[in-house]
Write a protein that holds these residues in place. Structure first.
Motif, PDB file in Angstrom:
ATOM      1  N   HIS A  75     -26.818  43.674  39.093  1.00 21.64           N
ATOM      2  CA  HIS A  75     -27.266  42.817  40.228  1.00 21.64           C
ATOM      3  C   HIS A  75     -27.127  41.561  39.612  1.00 21.64           C
ATOM      4  N   PRO A  76     -26.446  40.442  40.172  1.00 26.65           N
ATOM      5  CA  PRO A  76     -26.597  39.188  39.903  1.00 26.65           C
ATOM      6  C   PRO A  76     -27.877  38.813  40.013  1.00 26.65           C
ATOM      7  N   LEU A  77     -28.207  37.863  38.926  1.00 22.24           N
ATOM      8  CA  LEU A  77     -29.376  37.057  39.007  1.00 22.24           C
ATOM      9  C   LEU A  77     -29.030  35.386  38.291  1.00 22.24           C
ATOM     10  N   VAL A  78     -28.916  34.456  39.325  1.00 25.35           N
ATOM     11  CA  VAL A  78     -28.426  33.476  39.214  1.00 25.35           C
ATOM     12  C   VAL A  78     -29.439  32.358  39.499  1.00 25.35           C
ATOM     13  N   GLU A  79     -29.353  31.492  38.295  1.00 28.53           N
ATOM     14  CA  GLU A  79     -30.300  30.016  38.408  1.00 28.53           C
ATOM     15  C   GLU A  79     -29.653  29.063  38.803  1.00 28.53           C
ATOM     16  N   VAL A  80     -30.125  28.216  39.850  1.00 26.63           N
ATOM     17  CA  VAL A  80     -29.547  26.924  40.180  1.00 26.63           C
ATOM     18  C   VAL A  80     -30.331  25.857  39.779  1.00 26.63           C
ATOM     19  N   TRP A  81     -29.664  24.872  38.969  1.00 28.71           N
ATOM     20  CA  TRP A  81     -30.641  23.539  38.574  1.00 28.71           C
ATOM     21  C   TRP A  81     -29.823  22.548  39.258  1.00 28.71           C
ATOM     22  N   VAL A  82     -30.674  21.393  39.849  1.00 28.14           N
ATOM     23  CA  VAL A  82     -30.202  20.289  40.262  1.00 28.14           C
ATOM     24  C   VAL A  82     -30.928  19.160  39.448  1.00 28.14           C
ATOM     25  N   LEU A 109     -33.552  30.404  42.497  1.00 24.60           N
ATOM     26  CA  LEU A 109     -33.343  31.479  42.124  1.00 24.60           C
ATOM     27  C   LEU A 109     -32.847  32.593  42.939  1.00 24.60           C
ATOM     28  N   LEU A 110     -31.452  33.207  42.752  1.00 21.99           N
ATOM     29  CA  LEU A 110     -30.854  33.981  43.591  1.00 21.99           C
ATOM     30  C   LEU A 110     -30.344  35.286  43.090  1.00 21.99           C
ATOM     31  N   SER A 111     -30.959  36.278  44.075  1.00 17.80           N
ATOM     32  CA  SER A 111     -30.892  37.850  43.257  1.00 17.80           C
ATOM     33  C   SER A 111     -30.371  38.676  44.044  1.00 17.80           C
ATOM     34  N   GLY A 112     -29.581  39.452  43.631  1.00 17.07           N
ATOM     35  CA  GLY A 112     -28.772  40.577  44.270  1.00 17.07           C
ATOM     36  C   GLY A 112     -29.513  42.029  44.492  1.00 17.07           C
ATOM     37  N   ARG A 113     -30.817  41.851  43.714  1.00 17.32           N
ATOM     38  CA  ARG A 113     -31.516  43.318  44.176  1.00 17.32           C
ATOM     39  C   ARG A 113     -32.173  43.024  45.529  1.00 17.32           C
ATOM     40  N   ARG A 114     -32.051  44.203  46.119  1.00 13.19           N
ATOM     41  CA  ARG A 114     -33.014  44.374  47.309  1.00 13.19           C
ATOM     42  C   ARG A 114     -34.333  44.449  47.043  1.00 13.19           C
ATOM     43  N   PRO A 115     -35.202  43.473  48.150  1.00 17.53           N
ATOM     44  CA  PRO A 115     -36.524  43.461  48.222  1.00 17.53           C
ATOM     45  C   PRO A 115     -37.213  44.800  48.118  1.00 17.53           C
ATOM     46  N   ALA A 116     -38.297  45.068  47.383  1.00 12.62           N
ATOM     47  CA  ALA A 116     -38.946  46.212  47.482  1.00 12.62           C
ATOM     48  C   ALA A 116     -39.634  46.677  48.933  1.00 12.62           C
ATOM     49  N   ARG A 117     -39.483  47.667  49.282  1.00 12.16           N
ATOM     50  CA  ARG A 117     -39.893  48.153  50.624  1.00 12.16           C
ATOM     51  C   ARG A 117     -41.628  48.613  50.549  1.00 12.16           C
ATOM     52  N   ALA A 118     -42.091  48.077  51.538  1.00  9.82           N
ATOM     53  CA  ALA A 118     -43.569  48.734  51.315  1.00  9.82           C
ATOM     54  C   ALA A 118     -43.776  49.819  51.955  1.00  9.82           C
ATOM     55  N   ARG A 119     -44.448  50.963  51.153  1.00 11.01           N
ATOM     56  CA  ARG A 119     -44.568  51.970  51.792  1.00 11.01           C
ATOM     57  C   ARG A 119     -45.724  52.361  52.406  1.00 11.01           C
ATOM     58  N   PRO A 120     -45.802  53.135  53.538  1.00  7.23           N
ATOM     59  CA  PRO A 120     -46.686  53.103  54.175  1.00  7.23           C
ATOM     60  C   PRO A 120     -48.331  53.868  53.599  1.00  7.23           C
ATOM     61  N   PRO A 121     -49.554  53.300  53.727  1.00 10.04           N
ATOM     62  CA  PRO A 121     -50.528  53.762  52.897  1.00 10.04           C
ATOM     63  C   PRO A 121     -50.854  55.458  53.361  1.00 10.04           C
ATOM     64  N   VAL A 122     -51.246  55.906  52.497  1.00 12.07           N
ATOM     65  CA  VAL A 122     -51.628  57.464  52.436  1.00 12.07           C
ATOM     66  C   VAL A 122     -53.142  57.317  53.079  1.00 12.07           C
ATOM     67  N   LEU A 123     -53.088  58.047  54.381  1.00  9.66           N
ATOM     68  CA  LEU A 123     -54.631  58.273  54.985  1.00  9.66           C
ATOM     69  C   LEU A 123     -55.322  59.469  54.138  1.00  9.66           C
ATOM     70  N   SER A 124     -56.728  58.911  54.074  1.00  8.02           N
ATOM     71  CA  SER A 124     -57.562  59.968  53.702  1.00  8.02           C
ATOM     72  C   SER A 124     -57.535  61.197  54.369  1.00  8.02           C
ATOM     73  N   ALA A 125     -57.244  61.358  55.449  1.00  7.33           N
ATOM     74  CA  ALA A 125     -57.195  62.614  56.069  1.00  7.33           C
ATOM     75  C   ALA A 125     -55.968  63.694  55.768  1.00  7.33           C
ATOM     76  N   GLU A 126     -55.012  62.983  54.972  1.00  3.82           N
ATOM     77  CA  GLU A 126     -53.849  63.630  54.593  1.00  3.82           C
ATOM     78  C   GLU A 126     -54.068  64.304  53.241  1.00  3.82           C
ATOM     79  N   LEU A 127     -55.249  63.738  52.605  1.00 12.33           N
ATOM     80  CA  LEU A 127     -55.358  64.187  51.144  1.00 12.33           C
ATOM     81  C   LEU A 127     -56.041  65.538  51.015  1.00 12.33           C
ATOM     82  N   ARG A 128     -55.650  66.363  50.225  1.00  9.75           N
ATOM     83  CA  ARG A 128     -56.065  67.758  50.078  1.00  9.75           C
ATOM     84  C   ARG A 128     -56.740  67.877  48.710  1.00  9.75           C
TER      85      ARG A 128
END
Length: 263
Positions: free
Chosen positions: A160-167, A232-251
């Motif tokens: 993945h490219p990670l390019v810095e641009v300076w002016v 700064l320009l990056s070729g990586r995809r932004p991390a996707r937020a995962r849905p929170p785990v509800l307490s009712a789903e915990l066992r």
């Protein structure tokens, strides 16, 4: 290029993918893309890259207004730098004063760093879609004496490219630019030899693009302040937020040998 695709859960989302452009880049931008792909670093100017003769003056006016707006912070950094001067102590490094912030409206400085030609050049050199992840402007308050060299480093971005641009808005002589770089080391598995690095400078309005997967180190300002814009320009995809785990789903297992606090 934006396309509509399905995520793992079947929900539609928008993805940005690179494809070869139907219309080629302007000659100067194509030259910069070729240099960046071959060497990992390229140099041009604001006027040559954007084709807008009056844009640089607008950016300089914007930078002057930012300096005036942050005058108190600049003065405080100068006092801090002077207080650290001791004849028996190490020479202090340059201090950066951030000029862009949430309280600063969009102006010519942000507009320059958001020019589509910047991402087009990076995408043409890497054949991958990129996105802008950082936009900064700062004044490097110079150290009055030489400072120890910074350590060489390289970013582990993989393919993945990670390019810095300076002016550079103050201008530097060749060898005194804001970044030392070893040409060709952005390619996987390649290392540079001693004496092959450079710190490209140039007049006011010089633009330097550098692939941070190559060997590089920062070059602080010495003896003279340096005013810079950076993106700064990056070729990586932004991390996707995962849905929170509800307490009712915990066992809990039935044979758990402990209890929740307060249960």
């Amino acid at each position: 290029m934006e396309t509509s695709v399905l995520s793992r859960d079947g929900a539609p989302r928008t993805a940005h993918r690179w494809r070869r452009r139907e219309h080629p880049l302007p000659p100067q931008a194509a030259r910069v893309a070729a240099d960046l792909r071959r060497d990992g670093i390229a140099r041009t100017s604001v006027a040559e890259l954007t084709g807008q003769d009056g844009l640089l003056q607008d950016v300089l006016d914007c930078a002057g207004a930012l300096l005036a707006h942050r005058g108190a912070a600049v003065a405080a950094h100068r006092r801090r730098l002077a207080a650290r001067q001791r004849p028996w102590g190490p020479a202090p490094e340059a201090e950066r004063v951030a000029l862009l912030g949430p309280d600063v409206p969009a102006g010519a400085c942000r507009r320059l760093l958001a020019e589509p030609v910047l991402s087009a050049v990076v995408e043409a050199s890497s054949h991958r879609a990129v996105r802008q992840v950082q936009v900064e402007a700062w004044l490097e308050v110079a150290s009055p004496s030489p400072v120890p060299p910074r350590r060489w480093q390289r970013e582990s971005a993989g393919r993945h490219p990670l390019v810095e641009v300076w002016v550079n808005l103050t201008g530097d002589e060749d060898g005194q630019g804001p970044l030392h770089y070893v040409r060709g080391t952005h390619r996987r598995g390649r290392r540079g030899g001693a004496g092959t690095f450079e710190a490209p400078g140039g007049p006011v309005g010089t633009v330097v693009l550098a692939d941070l997967r190559g060997m590089h180190r920062r070059s602080p300002a010495v003896g003279r302040d340096r005013l810079l814009l950076r993106a700064l320009l990056s070729g990586r995809r932004p991390a996707r937020a995962r849905p929170p785990v509800l307490s009712a789903e915990l066992r809990l297992p039935s044979d758990a040998g402990y209890a929740l606090a307060g249960a």
